[in-house]
Design a protein around this motif. Structure first.
Motif, short mmCIF file in Angstrom:
data_model
loop_
_atom_site.label_atom_id
_atom_site.label_comp_id
_atom_site.label_asym_id
_atom_site.label_seq_id
_atom_site.Cartn_x
_atom_site.Cartn_y
_atom_site.Cartn_z
N ASN A 37 -8.65 12.50 -1.97
CA ASN A 37 -9.87 11.90 -2.53
C ASN A 37 -10.65 11.14 -1.48
O ASN A 37 -11.87 11.25 -1.39
CB ASN A 37 -9.50 10.91 -3.65
CG ASN A 37 -9.16 11.65 -4.93
OD1 ASN A 37 -9.44 12.85 -5.04
ND2 ASN A 37 -8.53 10.96 -5.86
N ARG A 93 -14.29 12.05 -0.38
CA ARG A 93 -15.34 11.10 -0.68
C ARG A 93 -16.12 10.74 0.59
O ARG A 93 -17.34 10.67 0.59
CB ARG A 93 -14.74 9.85 -1.31
CG ARG A 93 -15.52 9.40 -2.50
CD ARG A 93 -14.92 8.21 -3.21
NE ARG A 93 -14.03 7.39 -2.45
CZ ARG A 93 -12.71 7.32 -2.67
NH1 ARG A 93 -12.15 8.07 -3.60
NH2 ARG A 93 -11.96 6.52 -1.96
N VAL A 131 0.84 -1.19 0.00
CA VAL A 131 0.00 0.00 0.00
C VAL A 131 0.87 1.23 0.00
O VAL A 131 1.79 1.36 0.79
CB VAL A 131 -0.91 0.01 1.24
CG1 VAL A 131 -1.76 1.26 1.24
CG2 VAL A 131 -1.78 -1.23 1.25
N ARG A 132 0.57 2.07 -0.96
CA ARG A 132 1.42 3.25 -1.09
C ARG A 132 0.52 4.46 -1.27
O ARG A 132 0.19 4.84 -2.37
CB ARG A 132 2.34 3.05 -2.32
CG ARG A 132 3.37 4.13 -2.47
CD ARG A 132 4.23 3.91 -3.70
NE ARG A 132 4.74 5.19 -4.11
CZ ARG A 132 4.11 6.03 -4.89
NH1 ARG A 132 2.96 5.70 -5.41
NH2 ARG A 132 4.66 7.20 -5.19
N PRO A 133 0.10 4.98 -0.11
CA PRO A 133 -0.83 6.12 -0.23
C PRO A 133 -0.15 7.34 -0.79
O PRO A 133 1.05 7.54 -0.58
CB PRO A 133 -1.30 6.35 1.20
CG PRO A 133 -0.27 5.73 2.06
CD PRO A 133 0.43 4.66 1.28
N THR A 134 -0.88 8.10 -1.49
CA THR A 134 -0.33 9.34 -2.04
C THR A 134 -1.21 10.49 -1.58
O THR A 134 -2.32 10.28 -1.12
CB THR A 134 -0.36 9.30 -3.57
OG1 THR A 134 -1.72 9.27 -4.00
CG2 THR A 134 0.37 8.11 -4.13
N GLN A 135 -0.72 11.68 -1.74
CA GLN A 135 -1.46 12.85 -1.28
C GLN A 135 -2.84 12.93 -1.94
O GLN A 135 -3.86 13.09 -1.29
CB GLN A 135 -0.69 14.15 -1.61
CG GLN A 135 -0.07 14.78 -0.39
CD GLN A 135 1.07 13.95 0.15
OE1 GLN A 135 1.72 13.20 -0.61
NE2 GLN A 135 1.33 14.04 1.43
N SER A 136 -2.82 12.78 -3.25
CA SER A 136 -4.11 12.99 -3.90
C SER A 136 -5.09 11.87 -3.56
O SER A 136 -6.28 12.10 -3.47
CB SER A 136 -3.96 13.18 -5.41
OG SER A 136 -3.62 12.00 -6.02
N SER A 137 -4.56 10.63 -3.30
CA SER A 137 -5.52 9.59 -2.92
C SER A 137 -6.06 9.87 -1.52
O SER A 137 -7.23 9.57 -1.25
CB SER A 137 -4.90 8.19 -3.04
OG SER A 137 -3.90 8.00 -2.08
N THR A 165 2.71 17.24 6.52
CA THR A 165 3.63 16.69 5.53
C THR A 165 5.02 16.76 6.13
O THR A 165 5.24 17.40 7.17
CB THR A 165 3.61 17.49 4.21
OG1 THR A 165 4.36 18.67 4.40
CG2 THR A 165 2.21 17.82 3.77
#
Lengths: 476, 779
Positions: free
Chosen positions: A12, A16, A3-9, A470
């Motif tokens: 989102n 959501r 699992v590699r979360p990113t900022q935009s995910s 961050t």
């Protein structure tokens, strides 16, 4: 893959989550503010189908209730009109009973006749009772005044202009209820058990059947008297005052100065100077009379056969001469009445009243009573009383019929009222069911709202934390 | 060392710099839609042999690569297409759903309900003009709802077609862009440099494209992606194929691709969703509303057409529907009614027409038989015209016009004729003799009948030409032959028909009128004994019918005396009553115990009374009364739209009959025309709960309820599917983010790393420099 979360995910995800919670809140808000669980068919298709069908059912039930509501005043007006009519009829009964008493003289009777005529008019008014624009006693011809009173030659006739149909209203699934009683049923037909002739002329019914409705007069006219009286007696004005028909023996007993006609009693003769000496009427037991002039009286005994010639007719019809041998003479009236009469027993002129099976309206009875009481044809008192008693029987029958009609109406009103209350209960039930399907359960929705609100707040709190930090915050 | 070392340092500096640039690029695009994370690929430079040793020559910055997964793209585009279809279908369907206005009670359901409410209200006081107007207005409100639903659905469909057009344009634009990108990518990559950002853009465009149509694609060795949809090429190697949509006025739309005139089968994407709404969902729903409206019109008209308005019988009415010349021979009256262009079907059955003489009040009921496979419009007109007092024709628009002669009126109500024995065939005052058997009669060409009237004895001859089928001569045909015979007329004789039985009578009435049937070859077939003499009578037996027929089917009662005798006089005189099927339903005792004029109950609510007079079994007396439950079992009135309640054929054009709006008095509330007669209204109300054949046996309201809940089902199913598909797409997006997304923290770590790397390389160069300086100082 790890699992590699990113900022935009993360953004989102947070947005959501907030979105979905807000949507839930909005939906709950929509339901609370409209009070409805189902706002559009897709919210709950099964529920929609049930709600629609219950709504239809409810609509039907409401319509039945409306019908009940509009039927009641009609029944009630009809009932009160009938109650009034019964009152009027008992008044008429009392008058008729009174009029039959022997102590009444013709003037009294005439006055009573007038009273009966007023009663008749009153009854016609009641029978023409209206509710709004509708006559309650005219069957389904509700715009037509049912009873029309006309007077021809002093005799009242009442014509029924309605029809015999019953108007129904729909007060339940497949349940129709009649709301009116046709006037013909209340004031109309009454059955006489058989055809009868009542009168004193001596006529009887022939062998062949008769046909007619109500009553009809049969008029026997004296045309001429033939034969010569004995003992020097003479006919008065060639017999124009006589009522004898057929053969009658005129017996003179000179010794006892008595005279007798047919089966009548011997009566004392007048003596010269008496006012009736030149025009003396002798009667037989049926009341037929012969007028004789004593001017040339010889004093001798005599027995002579006197013959009255006559003819017979139905009212407003042509007269037919009688030979007194007719055993089955057909008389046809202008209204299609057919009467077969045996004329062999006729002894005197006068009117016979023929009463038929068929529709005799209460108005006809009353008009007949009035006519009898006024006695324009100059019937003897005995005849009048006879006729009155016949009419009284009819009046009784009509009175009973109005009571029966009242009973029927009472039962109908009862049924209408009970249908009304049953419909009320059923519609309440259906309304309850509809509410269960369609209406919102406020407690449930509010709980749901609270839960969603909490979730939303949590999501907001965690989300704001998540997106705040961050690595930059820590890089010098 | 020297040159090589510096060079190594420089390469390290440059590599670190390039890495930092890439990181910067990543960070800047961390929120760019469709951006794929990039990495500088580095490798160690080839070692150089120095002094017998292989010394590494530093780092090489090779290429910038992007982190992407082509399979994920395939699955994403597929998912996007599914979702696009569901989304656009749902949008369209919910819009239609909101048009229904249910279950809030603003829709057609309440319109129907209100209409029935008004009917019910009127049924309780039919004489109330306000309520009459109310019913007409509620009917108008309901039909307007139908019309609006229909027209909004048509415009919704047209709207859908327009949206398809717009989206097709977008598809074309995207196709063009992808072609351009293909070109640029292949140009760029020909130099060996991966065109990362161009590829990202192309993938974004492809994803966008897949929301409109379902696509499949493959990339060739030059980096050019070819795209197909529905098995047809949309984006080729060098050009895009143009997509077009062609729509009709009613909103029907099809999608085509350049180079083929076959419509593309778009299975997914928002265009597919629009097509599903516009081509299936809306037409299906309008079809159901049309069916509902059509059945409503027909069923209501069937009941209304046999009613009579408060204004009484008709003098002139024109049908709502017109017949047209189907076989194009210039005449429309030769068409079968069932194939004359009328919107509704007729059945085999019968129509009863009552003609009332306004002066005498006399009623004459005529029966017209309709056979759906043989009755033409012309036959029907002829039958109507044969009824005295009534005329019928087709006007210039092909509409049926029926008008009454002056002094007459007509209607189609189920009436019980109170005086059915018009010509005196039972207990007549005319001298009258009936045939011993019922028609049809088996005659032979040239058969004769010898009759003696008051003037002469003569012989009537029957010729083949006068009959359709001589061996099956009907009573009507024989009567027509006899009534045109001059000797019959000279003798004052006439032939009349009761049902299928023929009677010969004198015109004159009374005991002196007489006729003799002397002989003739036709006698045997007619069942009359030669030499029979009959006399008239002074009184006719008047038969009066009362009550209301309660039976379900049309029939008749036939009254036949069992012996000769006088009503109410002759002992044992009886009259048998038979139905149409020949069943004996009652034997009426008219003997000595019967008082003429007394009303006797027969059967099925019908009563009868006989007046005084003579009945004769020996002269074959009989009379019949028609018992009508449904005055039009053929539905011909409803098919033509005569005395209808509604006009139109579907939801689009359903409307209340125009003249009812201007004169609500023309509304038929009952069959008798009496102001308080509400039987027709009660029958209309029954339609609330009776099943209708045309609606699969469902009642009007139930059918409507099903239509609405079907819409609900369809939308809620689609919506649930959409949620699932949306979740799947979310998963795919997440995976794409995991694979290709930019994590700023990660980039920052990288940045620190390359910063340090840069620092180290700088220090290395500095060290080399110091060393070199040291060496130079030595000099």
């Amino acid at each position: 893959m790890a699992v590699r979360p990113t900022q935009s995910s993360i953004f989102n995800l947070v947005s959501r989550g907030l979105q979905s919670n807000l949507t839930k809140l909005a939906h709950a808000q929509e339901r609370v503010s409209s009070g409805k669980e189902i706002l559009r068919p897709s919210d709950d298709a099964v529920g929609t189908a049930r709600a629609l069908s219950m709504r239809r059912r409810l609509g039907l039930l409401n319509r039945f209730r409306d019908s009940v509501d509009s039927g009641r005043p009609i029944l009630e007006t009809t009932t009160s009109a009938l109650e009034e009519a019964s009152g009027i009829l008992s008044e008429a009964r009392a008058l008729v009973v009174q009029s039959m008493s022997g102590s009444m003289n013709p003037t009294d009777r005439e006055a009573m006749g007038l009273q009966i005529e007023l009663i008749l008019e009153k009854l016609v008014d009641v029978a023409n009772t209206k509710i709004g624009d509708r006559f309650v006693f005219s069957g389904t011809k509700t715009d037509q005044e049912p009873f029309n009173l006309t007077s021809t030659g002093g005799e009242a006739t009442v014509e029924y202009l309605g029809n015999d149909s019953v108007q129904r209203i729909s007060v339940g699934f497949g349940t129709d209820l009649a709301v009116n009683v046709p006037g013909s049923e209340v004031f109309g037909a009454s059955a006489v058990s058989e055809v009868t002739l009542s009168g004193l002329t001596g006529a009887s019914l022939g062998a062949t059947a008769n046909q007619g409705t109500g009553y009809s007069d049969v008029l026997f006219r004296h045309d001429a008297t033939t034969g010569t009286p004995g003992s020097g007696l003479a006919l008065v004005s060639t017999g124009q005052f006589d009522t004898i028909l057929n053969d009658h023996v005129l017996q003179v007993n000179g010794a006892e100065s008595k005279i007798r006609l047919g089966n009548g009693e011997f009566v004392p003769m007048p003596v010269a100077g008496d006012s009736n000496y030149t025009n003396f009427a002798v009667y037989d037991s049926d009341g037929s009379e012969l007028h004789v002039d004593f001017t040339a009286y010889t004093g001798a005994d005599s027995s002579a056969v006197m013959h009255g010639e006559g003819s017979v007719a139905m009212p407003r019809g042509a007269y037919t001469a009688l030979t007194f041998t007719e055993t089955d003479m057909e008389l046809v009236g202008q209204d299609g009445t057919v009467l077969h009469m045996d004329a062999t027993g006729v002894t005197r002129s006068g009117n016979e009243l023929a009463s038929f099976t068929g529709a005799t309206s209460i108005f006809d009875v009353l008009a007949g009573v009035a006519a009898d009481l006024r006695n324009t044809s100059g019937l003897p008192a005995k005849d009048v009383v006879d006729r009155l008693s016949l009419r009284f029987g009819e009046l009784e029958a009509n009175f009973n019929r109005s009571l029966r009609a009242l009973g029927t109406l009472g039962a109908r009103t009862e049924r209408l009222i009970s249908s009304g209350s049953r419909l009320e209960t059923v519609s309440l039930n259906v309304e309850g069911q509809l509410s269960q399907v369609e209406d919102v359960d406020i407690t449930k929705v509010i709980l749901e709202m609270n839960r969603t609100e909490q979730t939303l707040q949590l999501a907001q709190a965690t989300g704001s934390r998540l997106i705040q930090h961050t690595l930059l915050d820590f890089l010098g | 060392m020297g040159g090589l070392g510096l060079n190594t340092g420089l390469k390290a500096l440059l590599a670190a710099q390039a890495s930092l640039d890439t990181i910067g690029h990543n960070i800047s695009n961390s929120n760019t839609e469709g951006y794929s994370r990039q990495r500088l690929e580095v490798s160690a430079s080839a070692a150089i042999l120095q002094r017998g040793k292989l010394i590494g020559s530093g780092v090489n910055a090779d290429t910038v690569t992007r982190s992407t997964d082509i399979l994920l793209l395939v699955r994403t585009t597929g998912q996007l297409a599914s979702l696009g279809r569901l989304d656009s279908a749902l949008d369209g369907m919910t819009e239609v759903e909101s048009l229904l206005g249910e279950p809030g009670g603003f829709g057609l359901g309440s319109g129907l309900s209100n209409f029935f409410g008004a009917v019910s209200e009127l049924s309780t006081s039919t004489e109330d003009l306000v309520l009459r107007t109310g019913m007409v207005q509620m009917a108008t409100a309901m039909t307007t709802q139908f019309n609006q639903l229909s027209s909004t659905m048509i415009s919704q469909r047209q709207d859908t077609a327009r949206q398809v057009g717009i989206q097709v344009e977008k598809v074309n634009a995207l196709g063009e862009q992808i072609v351009t990108l293909n070109h640029e990518i292949s140009q760029t990559e020909a130099t060996g440099t991966p065109a990362n950002d161009l590829r990202d853009t192309r993938e974004r465009k492809m994803r966008e494209l897949s929301t409109f149509v379902d696509i499949s694609f493959h990339e060739d060795s030059n980096g050019v992606t070819q795209i197909t949809t529905g098995g047809r090429l949309l984006v080729g190697g060098s050009r895009a194929f143009e997509m077009t949509s062609i729509s009709q006025g009613d909103g029907e739309v099809e999608v085509f691709l350049e180079g083929s005139d076959r419509a593309v089968n778009v299975r997914h994407g928002s265009i597919a969703g629009l097509l599903r709404v516009g081509q299936n969902f809306i037409p299906g729903l309008s079809g159901k509303f049309d069916t509902l409206a059509r059945n409503l019109i027909f069923e209501m008209n069937r009941l209304h057409s046999t009613g009579t308005p408060a204004s009484g019988s008709f003098t002139n009415i024109t049908s709502s529907y017109s017949v047209s010349d189907q076989d194009l021979d210039g005449v429309s009256s030769d068409e079968l009614i069932s194939q004359s262009g009328l919107p509704f079907d007729i059945q085999d059955g019968e129509l009863y027409v009552n003609v009332t003489n306004n002066t005498t009040g006399g009623l004459q009921t005529s029966r017209i038989e309709i056979d759906s496979s043989s009755t033409t419009v012309g036959d029907f007109l002829a039958e109507l015209n044969a009824i005295s007092g009534v005329n019928a024709n087709l006007n210039s628009f092909g509409r049926l016009q029926v008008f009454a002669d002056a002094g007459f009126g007509y209607d189609f109500a189920p009436r019980l004729d109170p005086a059915p024995d018009k010509s005196g065939t039972l207990g007549s005052a005319h001298a009258s003799i009936g045939t011993g058997v019922d028609g049809p009669y088996e005659l032979v060409d040239g058969d004769t009948l010898t009759l003696t009237g008051p003037v002469s004895t003569f012989s009537a001859t029957f010729n083949d030409a006068d009959f359709v089928e001589m061996t099956e001569a009907t009573a009507d045909e024989i009567a027509a032959v006899l009534n045109t015979n001059p000797d019959m007329q000279a003798n004052g004789l006439r032939a009349v028909v009761s049902g299928d039985q023929l009677f010969i009578q004198t015109e004159a009435v009374g005991t002196s009128s007489a006729l003799t049937v002397g002989g003739g070859t036709a006698l045997a077939a007619l069942g009359i004994t030669a030499g029979t003499t009959v006399n008239g009578a002074s009184t006719a037996v008047d038969i009066q019918i009362g009550g209301e027929y309660t039976g379900q089917d049309n029939s008749f009662f036939r009254f036949v005396p069992t012996s000769d005798g006088i009503v109410g006089t002759t002992p044992g005189l009886e009259v048998d009553v038979y139905t149409q099927s020949g069943q004996l339903v009652a034997t009426l005792d008219l003997g000595t115990s019967y008082q003429p004029g007394t009303v006797l109950d027969v059967d099925q609510g019908v009563s009868v009374s006989f007046s005084y007079g003579a009945l004769s079994q020996s002269t074959n007396d009989s009379a019949r009364v028609e018992l009508i439950a449904d005055a039009d079992t053929s539905d011909v009135l409803a098919a033509f739209g005569l005395n209808s309640l509604f006009t139109g054929t579907g939801a689009e054009d359903i409307s209340i009959r125009t003249d009812l709006e201007t004169d609500p008095g023309l509304l038929a509330t009952g069959s008798s025309g009496a102001s308080g007669d509400n039987t027709t209204l009660l029958a209309l109300l029954d339609l609330q709960s009776t099943g209708v054949d045309g609606l699969n046996g469902e009642a009007l309201g139930d059918y409507y309820g099903d239509v609405v809940s079907d819409v609900g089902f369809e939308i809620s199913t689609a919506s649930a599917t959409r949620d699932v598909e949306g979740f799947l797409l979310q998963n795919l997006e997440n995976r794409r983010h995991q694979k290709s997304g930019v994590n700023v923290d990660e980039e920052l770590v990288e940045m620190v790393r390359f910063e340090q790397n840069f620092n180290a390389a700088s220090r290395y160069i500095q060290v080399l420099n110091t060393l070199q300086q040291e060496v130079l100082n030595l000099i």
